[in-house]
Scaffold this motif. Structure first.
Motif, PDB file in Angstrom:
ATOM      1  N   ASP A   1       0.831  -1.200   0.000  1.00 52.86           N
ATOM      2  CA  ASP A   1       0.000   0.000   0.000  1.00 52.86           C
ATOM      3  C   ASP A   1       0.868   1.254   0.000  1.00 52.86           C
ATOM      4  O   ASP A   1       1.967   1.251   0.546  1.00 52.86           O
ATOM      5  N   VAL A   2       0.321   2.299  -0.581  1.00 51.71           N
ATOM      6  CA  VAL A   2       0.975   3.607  -0.485  1.00 51.71           C
ATOM      7  C   VAL A   2      -0.123   4.669  -0.438  1.00 51.71           C
ATOM      8  O   VAL A   2      -1.131   4.558  -1.139  1.00 51.71           O
ATOM      9  N   SER A   3       0.073   5.670   0.426  1.00 54.89           N
ATOM     10  CA  SER A   3      -0.978   6.665   0.639  1.00 54.89           C
ATOM     11  C   SER A   3      -0.482   8.078   0.320  1.00 54.89           C
ATOM     12  O   SER A   3       0.698   8.388   0.534  1.00 54.89           O
ATOM     13  N   THR A   4      -1.405   8.912  -0.144  1.00 52.33           N
ATOM     14  CA  THR A   4      -1.031  10.317  -0.405  1.00 52.33           C
ATOM     15  C   THR A   4      -0.685  11.027   0.906  1.00 52.33           C
ATOM     16  O   THR A   4       0.047  12.014   0.890  1.00 52.33           O
ATOM     17  N   SER A   5      -1.191  10.525   2.034  1.00 50.75           N
ATOM     18  CA  SER A   5      -0.834  11.178   3.307  1.00 50.75           C
ATOM     19  C   SER A   5       0.663  11.002   3.593  1.00 50.75           C
ATOM     20  O   SER A   5       1.286  11.848   4.224  1.00 50.75           O
ATOM     21  N   GLN A   6       1.269   9.913   3.074  1.00 49.58           N
ATOM     22  CA  GLN A   6       2.726   9.744   3.217  1.00 49.58           C
ATOM     23  C   GLN A   6       3.473  10.812   2.412  1.00 49.58           C
ATOM     24  O   GLN A   6       4.510  11.317   2.843  1.00 49.58           O
ATOM     25  N   LEU A   7       2.923  11.156   1.244  1.00 54.47           N
ATOM     26  CA  LEU A   7       3.554  12.198   0.417  1.00 54.47           C
ATOM     27  C   LEU A   7       3.409  13.567   1.087  1.00 54.47           C
ATOM     28  O   LEU A   7       4.344  14.378   1.083  1.00 54.47           O
ATOM     29  N   MET A   8       2.220  13.819   1.650  1.00 52.42           N
ATOM     30  CA  MET A   8       1.997  15.089   2.350  1.00 52.42           C
ATOM     31  C   MET A   8       2.941  15.216   3.551  1.00 52.42           C
ATOM     32  O   MET A   8       3.490  16.277   3.820  1.00 52.42           O
ATOM     33  N   GLU A   9       3.105  14.098   4.257  1.00 56.68           N
ATOM     34  CA  GLU A   9       3.990  14.073   5.421  1.00 56.68           C
ATOM     35  C   GLU A   9       5.437  14.333   4.992  1.00 56.68           C
ATOM     36  O   GLU A   9       6.165  15.072   5.656  1.00 56.68           O
ATOM     37  N   LEU A  10       5.822  13.720   3.860  1.00 56.26           N
ATOM     38  CA  LEU A  10       7.173  13.941   3.332  1.00 56.26           C
ATOM     39  C   LEU A  10       7.380  15.417   3.000  1.00 56.26           C
ATOM     40  O   LEU A  10       8.413  16.009   3.343  1.00 56.26           O
ATOM     41  N   ALA A  11       6.386  16.027   2.331  1.00 58.61           N
ATOM     42  CA  ALA A  11       6.491  17.450   1.961  1.00 58.61           C
ATOM     43  C   ALA A  11       6.614  18.301   3.226  1.00 58.61           C
ATOM     44  O   ALA A  11       7.463  19.207   3.302  1.00 58.61           O
ATOM     45  N   ARG A  12       5.782  17.999   4.225  1.00 58.01           N
ATOM     46  CA  ARG A  12       5.794  18.783   5.472  1.00 58.01           C
ATOM     47  C   ARG A  12       7.140  18.639   6.200  1.00 58.01           C
ATOM     48  O   ARG A  12       7.733  19.612   6.661  1.00 58.01           O
ATOM     49  N   ASP A  13       7.634  17.394   6.273  1.00 59.73           N
ATOM     50  CA  ASP A  13       8.906  17.152   6.971  1.00 59.73           C
ATOM     51  C   ASP A  13      10.087  17.770   6.223  1.00 59.73           C
ATOM     52  O   ASP A  13      11.008  18.308   6.837  1.00 59.73           O
ATOM     53  N   THR A  14      10.050  17.684   4.883  1.00 61.79           N
ATOM     54  CA  THR A  14      11.131  18.274   4.079  1.00 61.79           C
ATOM     55  C   THR A  14      11.191  19.784   4.315  1.00 61.79           C
ATOM     56  O   THR A  14      12.271  20.364   4.496  1.00 61.79           O
TER      57      THR A  14
END
Length: 613
Positions: free
Chosen positions: A215-228
């Motif tokens: 599985d992969v979720s867009t919330s993981q991408l949002m989290e990556l953007a926020r953390d970056t």
């Protein structure tokens, strides 16, 4: 039941055990577990049950036995305050509301005084408060040994306590996430465990399916953007391209979510691919992720935060590419849409082989227990699903006197369940029964739409007829808040869906009627279910009898189990679906329920309640 579990522990066997409500299942496995002398992992269905087991049941049994065992509780890392992310959140200071600022202050004070760091201990900050996302870590954004706070990390402390304890309480999600992804939690505990006990084991097929897939979720991408963005402010302030790239990724993720309607949904891959904007939006999102990954590569040496973000970006790129390629024929690809995010799933058609291997490789006892595992005392559906074909089984009836304590009522004259007028007919048929019971009712629905319709119909009817029963609706507060209100009011009617079918305990007169709108067959358009049905039928077997019917029976037994919770409870179980009495398979369903008296006459219900009040 305790003796059967004791024998299984001693012989390191697999035992699947069903015991009716009120048998004391928890004590039946805790007593032999605490006396066994080995290391025991107990996995429960929810964090609420986990807390109850750890804070109430375990100490009571340990005290009664005077057993010198050490116990620990382990939850997923999102339940523990993270010193690193808490510090970063304070420094960053970009919050949505004054409430967030207040909550952050409370969490900061809590982090200084708490031993465990477990957010469930901080009641003043709601468990679903947005701020928790900023002050806890995920598997992705944990810096591990590179973290400056590694030595005082609450997650690592919880894991150390778990490794040292004789009995460890976890939950199913953590168990499978760790075992499958080989994190250093349960996977580290398992080698030393002599016994693994799954309570609420009926939930395992679905939970395991989630983790045995990809599985992969867009919330993981949002989290990556926020953390970056946050790490960039600390480790790469002078690199102006980074904030632009994170903003571009966030926009691409939001654009991808807009491809779908506002409602939550589960969509098969072919239907998703047929949507006009699906593939372009997915490609666009991948493109922005790729651009961010390239920029992160140039900055990765500037600190552990940047390095972590770069590695995550690469991993997410690979996961999305793998999902798009869809090369594994044993996985069903589908899309789950939530209000704010989208999850791309690839779920196994069957978990039996994968789970069976987990068990074969380990010489230890495995105990599976629940009030709902069998269909008419037959465990073959569950054993087949879980790959437990060599397991021993045990079945213990509830000690309650169901023939005198409860009545099963199926109203006459109901339309077919798949017709447009059905939901209104359910509300109409339920109204006189609710009046007879004096409120004190759960109305359990098989869909959110039916729940909203029935609630609206009852609200109008109560106002029209001057009925002063408080009317509650799932979603108006948290589950525990609603239950507390329901118990205190004493004559309330709660209209609910999935959340209240299981794990809810209301004893006494406050709950004397459970209305179920229709037999809980899983929706046939569910992507995973329909793929499994196709596979079973293609093999020349009968998917309805082998898979759909047992699934419905187990779900119905959970809903019905809300009614009679102890020796003095009395009540009516009203199932509005006429298929229960008119279809050939209906008999198998009601014979799987506790042995209540049965009626189709409203007058019998009224007589029952006039004698009960």
């Amino acid at each position: 039941m305790a003796q059967a579990i004791d024998a299984a522990i001693e012989q390191r066997k697999v035992l699947v055990a069903e015991a009716g409500t009120g048998t004391g299942k928890t004590f039946a496995y805790l007593v032999p577990a605490l006396l066994s002398g080995g290391k025991v992992i107990i996995s429960t269905g929810t964090k609420t049950l986990q807390d109850q087991l750890f804070n109430r049941d375990l100490p009571a049994v340990r005290e009664a036995l005077k057993a010198p065992v050490t116990v620990a509780m382990l939850k997923g890392r999102a339940n523990y305050v993270c010193h690193y992310h808490l510090e970063r959140a304070k420094a960053e200071g970009r919050f949505m509301s004054r409430e967030d600022v207040h909550h952050l202050h409370e969490i900061g004070r809590f982090a200084q005084r708490t031993q465990s760091g477990d957010k469930s201990e901080l009641a003043v900050v709601p468990e679903n408060a947005v701020i928790w996302l900023s002050v806890t870590s995920t598997r992705d954004n944990c810096l591990g040994q590179d973290c400056t706070h590694y030595k005082e990390c609450f997650v690592m402390e919880a894991r150390k306590r778990a490794l040292a304890a004789d009995v460890v309480v976890v939950n199913h999600h953590l168990f499978f996430a760790d075992v499958m992804l080989r994190d250093e939690g349960v996977a580290e505990l398992l080698p030393a465990a002599n016994t693994v006990i799954f309570d609420e084991a009926h939930q395992l097929p679905e939970t395991a399916g989630l983790f045995f897939g990809e599985d992969v979720s867009t919330s993981q991408l949002m989290e990556l953007a926020r953390d970056t963005h946050a790490e960039g402010l600390v480790e790469a302030k002078d690199f102006k391209a980074l904030p632009e790239a994170t903003a571009a990724l966030e926009k691409a993720v939001r654009d991808f979510r807009l491809v779908f309607g506002p409602e939550a949904a589960r969509i098969p891959v072919n239907r998703a691919l047929a949507l006009k904007d699906f593939s372009p939006a997915l490609d666009g999102m991948r493109g922005k992720l790729s651009e961010l990954a390239k920029l992160l590569e140039t900055q990765a040496e500037r600190g552990p935060g940047m390095e972590n973000c770069w590695q995550r970006a690469l991993a997410l790129q690979a996961q999305i590419a793998q999902w798009q390629a869809g090369e594994n024929a044993n996985l069903v690809r589908w899309v789950e849409v939530f209000s704010q995010s989208v999850q791309l799933h690839a779920t196994p058609l069957s978990i039996a082989e994968i789970f069976g291997k987990q068990i074969e490789g380990q010489a230890r006892a495995w105990i599976f227990t629940s009030a709902t595992l069998a269909v008419k005392s037959d465990f073959s559906h569950y054993l087949g699903q879980m790959g437990l074909l060599e397991a021993g089984t045990g079945f213990w009836e509830s000690p309650f006197d169901f023939p005198s304590q409860a009545l099963l009522y199926v109203p006459q004259g109901m339309p077919e369940p798949n017709t447009q007028e059905y939901t209104a007919a359910v509300a109409q048929a339920a109204l006189p029964v609710i009046q007879a019971s004096g409120g004190r009712a759960f109305v359990l629905c098989t869909s959110l739409r039916a729940m909203r319709e029935i609630h609206g119909w009852l609200k109008e009817a109560f106002e029209r007829d001057g009925l002063d029963f408080p009317l509650l609706l799932q979603g108006e507060g948290s589950r525990s808040e609603l239950l507390e209100r329901f118990r205190k009011l004493g004559n309330a009617v709660l209209v609910a869906s999935q959340s209240f079918w299981e794990g809810v305990d209301v004893r006494g007169e406050a709950l004397s009627l459970v209305v179920i709108d229709k037999l809980p067959f899983a929706p046939p358009d569910d992507p995973v279910l329909s793929a499994r049905i196709d596979k079973i039928n293609a093999e020349g077997r009968n998917a309805f009898m082998e898979y759909q019917l047992p699934y419905a029976v187990i779900a119905l037994k959970q809903g019905a189990g809300r009614l009679i919770r102890d020796e003095t409870d009395r009540g009516v179980l009203m199932i509005c679906d006429k298929r229960l009495v008119e279809k050939q398979y209906g008999k198998r369903i009601w014979q799987s329920l506790p042995p209540m008296k049965r009626t189709r006459e409203l007058a019998d219900v009224e007589t029952f309640f006039s004698g009960a009040v």
